[in-house]
Design an enzyme around this catalytic site. Sequence first.
Site: not given
Length: 585
Positions: A196, A438, A462, A509
């Site tokens: 976070h 991926e 990935d 992406c």
Amino acid sequence: MSEREVVLSGIAASPGIALGRVMVVTRHDIDIPLRHLDAGEIEAEKKRLVEAMGRARDQLMETRDKVATDMGESYARIFDAHVMILEDKGSLAQVMEKIDGGYNAEFAFNAVFSKHERVLWEKGDTYIKDRAGDIRDVRRRVLSNLLGTRPARGDLSRIEEEVIVIAHDLSPADTAQMRRGKIMGFATDIGGRTSHTAIMARSLEIPAVVGLNDATTRVADGDFVILDGNRGRLIVAPSEETKKKYAEEHERYRTFALGLLRYKDLPATTIDGHTVTLSANIELHDEVDSVLEHGAQGIGLYRTEFIYIGREGLPTEEEQFLIYKDVASRLAPDPVIIRTMDLGGDKFMSAFESPKEINPYLGWRGIRFCLARKDIFKTQLRAILRATPFGDVKVMYPMISDLDEVLQANEVLEEAKRELKREGHEFDDGCKVGIMMETPAAVMIARELAPHVSFFSIGSNDLIQYALAADRGNEKVAYLYQPLHPGVLRLIDKTIRVGKESGIWVGLCGEMSSDVVCAFVLVGLGIDELSTSPYVVPEIKEKVRSIYFSEAEKVARHVLTLRTASEVEQAVLEKMEKDLPELLL
Ligand code: PEP
Ligand code: MG
């Protein structure tokens, strides 16, 4: 501290460069007094604890409201997690039991909460460690209320000088207190890209490097450092030459970034008329403002995992629908690709007891989890479908490695549609479905997958780790994690070619689309869409607008024949230096 320049390498958590003096924010743990209570003191001690916890709750709610106003609900929810920890009845009962046993409140509270913290910390993965950090913050807050002291780390929002903060660790709450202009950047010994804290730093656009191991022991207050959030470096005692280089880069980037906004409303079209769609990735729905400000043509990847993590319980269909509806309507008529939850790997839900896995990235992740828990998956699909009338919403499945997964996922989608129809809900029956490419296996069966979807979006983060068998989060194998490896480029090329032959568009992406050299190759390979972090969109747009597609195509064809990533990089850089020097600025 030696005057020789030292470069510490960590993880690039939030981009940007900061040059300045260090403030080391140490966090000595609080000294806990131990007192044995007489029987007559026990009730008063319990009352003292309840009052300290009540004050902690008020303080948290106050911070929560402030963060909600300044930064939005998604960030404020972090403090809900803190309140939940504070209100956990089981833990409170354990503390009270210790007080009944004659221990003072500080000792009893610390004993119970530091044990919970340690158990989570020892579980070892990044997400769970973040939860341990939440418990630690709550523990310190209550203890400082009991002891009448300020929290150990002090209040970062009160730092009045322009400094670069170096800490062993920072909580999201600490980061939320930072405001641009005062704290120029921060670096921590521990932490990962998905914590976070890192997310918060990116949102506040504060340069940050995490995972430096021992930065706090290698710098002292007042040292001059360069924090390079683009490359994940902290340069201690930089030489005059390095300082000059970075100062120039910093200045050039600032001027350049401001200038780039003039491209906001222009298409990403090459000089010779080839257009690429440039969209943005988001992780939290509050980031829509940034997407719009930076002129992205829609959202190419909405990582919905953050709706599920950092909270107790699962999000309801209604809750998700309202979020997706808001994003879709604010982006309309531009598209929003909502990726169904990609939990697992390095992102886990607290609501769901995930088994501890030896290889989480090869484990119960993404679509595998969704198909095992179709109830949770269908709730999300229903919420996405219900948002379709409010914009151009598309669905995307993550981690596909087998045709059967696509067929099964589509079947759940059809079931969700049947239910919504029966219940009289409005939705777009023709909502487009795509998949993340991926895994190398998905690429190899792209031709078989294509008839069942409307688009492919290459998840290079990935795809690289799976193609090279190099964990994307492990700094020890980072040298193998090579976006320009010919093996990776050939997988990307194959995906694009199959997409074209099958009449479906192909995007990318992963982080590769944020890199100028990679983006040049990707455009040359014929990618239809690039999706990057919002703040990178103007830069990539400017680069695309200054190249010839025919040239990029030639270079891309050539690099597919090369043997190593460094040969590829060299070939692209040579071309750029010769014909497109401005691209490298
Ligand atoms: C990727 O793998 O490239 C991707 C975009 O998804 P994530 O980073 O969320 O795994
Ligand atoms: Mg991925």
